[in-house]
Design a protein around this motif. Structure first.
Motif, PDB file in Angstrom:
ATOM      1  N   SER A 186      57.796 -24.866  16.421  1.00 58.60           N
ATOM      2  CA  SER A 186      56.677 -25.635  15.872  1.00 58.60           C
ATOM      3  C   SER A 186      55.994 -26.522  16.901  1.00 58.60           C
ATOM      4  O   SER A 186      54.969 -27.140  16.597  1.00 58.60           O
ATOM      5  CB  SER A 186      57.178 -26.520  14.717  1.00 58.60           C
ATOM      6  OG  SER A 186      58.080 -27.508  15.208  1.00 58.60           O
ATOM      7  N   GLY A 187      56.563 -26.604  18.103  1.00 59.75           N
ATOM      8  CA  GLY A 187      56.063 -27.569  19.081  1.00 59.75           C
ATOM      9  C   GLY A 187      56.899 -28.826  19.096  1.00 59.75           C
ATOM     10  O   GLY A 187      56.759 -29.655  19.985  1.00 59.75           O
ATOM     11  N   GLY A 188      57.787 -28.992  18.094  1.00 54.31           N
ATOM     12  CA  GLY A 188      58.699 -30.141  18.071  1.00 54.31           C
ATOM     13  C   GLY A 188      58.001 -31.468  17.897  1.00 54.31           C
ATOM     14  O   GLY A 188      58.275 -32.405  18.637  1.00 54.31           O
ATOM     15  N   HIS A 189      57.142 -31.579  16.895  1.00 57.62           N
ATOM     16  CA  HIS A 189      56.417 -32.836  16.674  1.00 57.62           C
ATOM     17  C   HIS A 189      57.314 -33.894  16.025  1.00 57.62           C
ATOM     18  O   HIS A 189      57.465 -34.996  16.543  1.00 57.62           O
ATOM     19  CB  HIS A 189      55.190 -32.591  15.797  1.00 57.62           C
ATOM     20  CG  HIS A 189      54.191 -31.659  16.394  1.00 57.62           C
ATOM     21  ND1 HIS A 189      52.954 -31.434  15.835  1.00 57.62           N
ATOM     22  CD2 HIS A 189      54.231 -30.880  17.510  1.00 57.62           C
ATOM     23  CE1 HIS A 189      52.280 -30.571  16.573  1.00 57.62           C
ATOM     24  NE2 HIS A 189      53.047 -30.203  17.589  1.00 57.62           N
ATOM     25  N   ILE A 190      57.836 -33.603  14.828  1.00 58.95           N
ATOM     26  CA  ILE A 190      58.777 -34.466  14.097  1.00 58.95           C
ATOM     27  C   ILE A 190      58.182 -35.851  13.848  1.00 58.95           C
ATOM     28  O   ILE A 190      58.902 -36.823  13.679  1.00 58.95           O
ATOM     29  CB  ILE A 190      60.129 -34.597  14.855  1.00 58.95           C
ATOM     30  CG1 ILE A 190      60.506 -33.262  15.497  1.00 58.95           C
ATOM     31  CG2 ILE A 190      61.270 -35.016  13.918  1.00 58.95           C
ATOM     32  CD1 ILE A 190      61.685 -33.324  16.449  1.00 58.95           C
ATOM     33  N   ASN A 191      56.864 -35.943  13.830  1.00 65.40           N
ATOM     34  CA  ASN A 191      56.199 -37.248  13.733  1.00 65.40           C
ATOM     35  C   ASN A 191      54.726 -37.017  13.423  1.00 65.40           C
ATOM     36  O   ASN A 191      54.027 -36.377  14.217  1.00 65.40           O
ATOM     37  CB  ASN A 191      56.365 -37.990  15.059  1.00 65.40           C
ATOM     38  CG  ASN A 191      55.814 -39.404  15.041  1.00 65.40           C
ATOM     39  OD1 ASN A 191      54.934 -39.740  14.260  1.00 65.40           O
ATOM     40  ND2 ASN A 191      56.328 -40.236  15.915  1.00 65.40           N
ATOM     41  N   PRO A 192      54.219 -37.521  12.280  1.00 66.83           N
ATOM     42  CA  PRO A 192      52.798 -37.350  11.971  1.00 66.83           C
ATOM     43  C   PRO A 192      51.857 -37.913  13.029  1.00 66.83           C
ATOM     44  O   PRO A 192      50.754 -37.390  13.226  1.00 66.83           O
ATOM     45  CB  PRO A 192      52.641 -38.111  10.646  1.00 66.83           C
ATOM     46  CG  PRO A 192      53.989 -38.059  10.023  1.00 66.83           C
ATOM     47  CD  PRO A 192      54.960 -38.162  11.172  1.00 66.83           C
ATOM     48  N   ALA A 193      52.285 -38.974  13.727  1.00 64.35           N
ATOM     49  CA  ALA A 193      51.428 -39.547  14.764  1.00 64.35           C
ATOM     50  C   ALA A 193      51.282 -38.584  15.939  1.00 64.35           C
ATOM     51  O   ALA A 193      50.194 -38.443  16.511  1.00 64.35           O
ATOM     52  CB  ALA A 193      51.996 -40.879  15.244  1.00 64.35           C
TER      53      ALA A 193
END
Length: 287
Positions: A109-116
């Motif tokens: 997924s790209g490893g965001h784990i954060n809406p910001a």
């Protein structure tokens, strides 16, 4: 790369993830500026890779809240900070989990784990609005479930006594202090994400993609050391929302806007700084 090629053959990655952390070119001459992601990409909704990425974000955010909030609970229930891992341990749990989870989910997924982080990358046109909205929804759901499991382990009494790991502005600080801390802290995080995942930098330094999760996790650790005394450190709206929903007390909701407005402003500033100042992409396009 072999696994990814096989994935493409079976049609799982018809719409590939935008700028995964593990992608690198062999040299500067191989680098080409990727085109911006389309604002709307409805075809993604028919691709398994789209839903797989969302599930990965859900699971990663669930695990992130589970480990970090349990750590906060453990520190708070100790008789003294010296008899537990203390604030430094809390900071390490947040930074270490981000390091591990970004490493695990970057290729999916790209490893965001954060809406910001998702918001900042969306502003830089690294992913479509369709994917950004889906990621944010899945991140928030994962955070709520993670905090809920912690409450189940701790029980209502202990969970409420230790304030559920919720974020709020601590006494002695104003709401302006809290907002400023969240803006600067998220700027540090998202700027690090942009720098660590910069495709042009990856093309120059083939070792950077392997190490990309490390500076991101370390940035989270350092920001927590600085801002835990002010706000408990949010810099992640999903983390703040999940804890607030399960804790569900007025003083957590009173400050909730700070943990959305601050991180989104910080992410936007980081995206603008990286794209305009560091990479000068608008000027290149004009030339």
């Amino acid at each position: 790369m072999e696994n990814k090629e096989e994935d493409v053959k079976v049609g799982a990655n018809k719409f590939s993830e935008r700028q995964p952390l593990g992608t690198a070119a062999q040299g500067d001459k191989d680098y080409k500026e990727p085109p911006p992601a389309p604002l709307f990409e409805p075809g993604e909704l028919k691709s398994w890779s789209f839903y797989r990425a969302g599930i990965a974000e859900f699971v990663a955010t669930f695990l992130f809240l589970y480990i970090t909030i349990l750590t906060v609970m453990g520190v708070n229930r100790s008789s003294s900070k010296c008899s537990s891992v203390g604030i430094q341990g809390i900071a390490w749990s947040f930074g270490g989990m981000i390091f591990a989870l970004v490493y695990c989910t970057a290729g999916i997924s790209g490893g965001h784990i954060n809406p910001a982080v998702t918001f900042g990358l969306f502003l830089a046109r690294k992913l479509s609005l369709t994917r950004a909205v889906f990621y944010i929804i899945m991140q928030c759901l994962g955070a709520i479930c993670g905090a809920g499991v912690v409450k189940g382990f701790e029980g209502n009494g202990r969970y409420e006594l230790f304030k559920g790991g919720a974020n709020f502005v601590n006494s002695g600080y104003t709401k302006g202090d809290g907002l400023g801390a969240e803006i600067v802290g998220t700027f540090v995080l998202v700027y690090t994400v942009f720098s660590a995942t910069d495709a042009k930098r990856n093309a120059r330094d083939s070792h950077v993609p392997i190490l990309a999760p490390l500076p991101i996790g370390f940035a989270v650790f350092l920001v927590h050391l600085a801002t835990i005394p002010i706000t408990g450190t949010g810099i992640n709206p999903a983390r703040s929302l999940g804890a607030a929903i399960i804790y569900n007390r007025d003083h957590a909701w009173d400050d909730q806007w700070i943990f959305w407005v601050g991180p989104f402003i910080g992410a936007a500033l980081a995206a603008l700084y990286h794209q305009i100042v560091i990479r000068a992409i608008p000027f290149k396009a004009r030339a």
